[in-house]
Scaffold this motif. Structure first.
Motif, PDB file in Angstrom:
ATOM      1  N   THR A  42      43.939  48.172  43.241  1.00 44.45           N
ATOM      2  CA  THR A  42      42.531  48.049  42.739  1.00 44.45           C
ATOM      3  C   THR A  42      42.772  46.885  41.749  1.00 44.45           C
ATOM      4  OG1 THR A  42      42.057  50.347  42.790  1.00 44.45           O
ATOM      5  CG2 THR A  42      40.857  49.145  41.366  1.00 44.45           C
ATOM      6  N   GLU A  43      43.940  46.587  41.022  1.00 46.04           N
ATOM      7  CA  GLU A  43      43.897  45.777  39.966  1.00 46.04           C
ATOM      8  C   GLU A  43      43.931  44.385  40.761  1.00 46.04           C
ATOM      9  OE1 GLU A  43      47.250  47.022  37.641  1.00 46.04           O
ATOM     10  OE2 GLU A  43      45.979  48.034  36.318  1.00 46.04           O
ATOM     11  N   ARG A  44      44.756  44.227  41.871  1.00 43.05           N
ATOM     12  CA  ARG A  44      44.908  43.042  42.648  1.00 43.05           C
ATOM     13  C   ARG A  44      43.632  42.487  43.215  1.00 43.05           C
ATOM     14  NH1 ARG A  44      49.792  45.504  43.736  1.00 43.05           N
ATOM     15  NH2 ARG A  44      49.149  46.246  45.856  1.00 43.05           N
ATOM     16  N   ILE A  45      42.785  43.521  43.629  1.00 41.19           N
ATOM     17  CA  ILE A  45      41.412  42.974  44.379  1.00 41.19           C
ATOM     18  C   ILE A  45      40.783  42.631  43.064  1.00 41.19           C
ATOM     19  CG2 ILE A  45      39.328  44.328  45.091  1.00 41.19           C
ATOM     20  CD1 ILE A  45      41.266  46.264  46.765  1.00 41.19           C
ATOM     21  N   ILE A  46      40.563  43.216  42.112  1.00 39.95           N
ATOM     22  CA  ILE A  46      39.798  42.634  41.003  1.00 39.95           C
ATOM     23  C   ILE A  46      40.262  41.410  40.303  1.00 39.95           C
ATOM     24  CG2 ILE A  46      39.336  43.360  38.440  1.00 39.95           C
ATOM     25  CD1 ILE A  46      39.410  46.275  39.367  1.00 39.95           C
ATOM     26  N   GLU A  47      41.736  41.258  40.347  1.00 39.24           N
ATOM     27  CA  GLU A  47      42.261  39.965  40.062  1.00 39.24           C
ATOM     28  C   GLU A  47      41.634  38.880  40.829  1.00 39.24           C
ATOM     29  OE1 GLU A  47      46.423  40.305  39.594  1.00 39.24           O
ATOM     30  OE2 GLU A  47      46.232  41.725  37.710  1.00 39.24           O
ATOM     31  N   ALA A  48      41.854  39.103  42.247  1.00 41.34           N
ATOM     32  CA  ALA A  48      41.438  38.132  43.205  1.00 41.34           C
ATOM     33  C   ALA A  48      39.952  37.816  43.242  1.00 41.34           C
ATOM     34  CB  ALA A  48      41.691  38.747  44.724  1.00 41.34           C
ATOM     35  N   ALA A  53      35.571  33.934  41.580  1.00 38.56           N
ATOM     36  CA  ALA A  53      34.461  33.796  40.813  1.00 38.56           C
ATOM     37  C   ALA A  53      34.739  32.755  39.658  1.00 38.56           C
ATOM     38  CB  ALA A  53      33.963  35.087  40.210  1.00 38.56           C
ATOM     39  N   GLY A  54      35.821  32.243  39.595  1.00 38.54           N
ATOM     40  CA  GLY A  54      36.142  31.204  38.463  1.00 38.54           C
ATOM     41  C   GLY A  54      36.484  31.467  37.283  1.00 38.54           C
TER      42      GLY A  54
END
Length: 86
Positions: A42-48, A53-54
């Motif tokens: 979940t954290e990796r998806i959010i970071e990506a 998004a910049g």
């Protein structure tokens, strides 16, 4: 920003502070996926998503950022119509 985009933004702004941060995204993503993703996934998806998004993982998105990202995209949010009266 359109009313649809504002609605979409408000859904993701879980804490209502006018910004969508990693914590807001974590809550939404966890509600959508349940226990099907680990905390790390979940954290990796959010970071990506934030990087795309910049902004960095510690950053957040405002309504203007959402408008820039989703400009011209069909969000699938048709105007809500009341059910017919019988």
């Amino acid at each position: 920003a359109s009313d649809h985009l504002k609605f979409f933004f408000e859904v993701y702004d879980v804490d209502g502070d006018g910004r969508v941060c990693a914590r807001d995204l974590y809550i939404i993503l966890h509600e959508m996926t349940g226990d099907n993703l680990t905390v790390g996934q979940t954290e990796r998806i959010i970071e990506a998503a934030l990087a795309d998004a910049g902004v960095g993982a510690d950053g957040s998105l405002g309504l203007d950022d959402f408008a820039r990202i989703f400009d011209g995209h069909d969000l699938g949010l048709e105007p809500l119509r009341p059910p017919p009266l019988y």
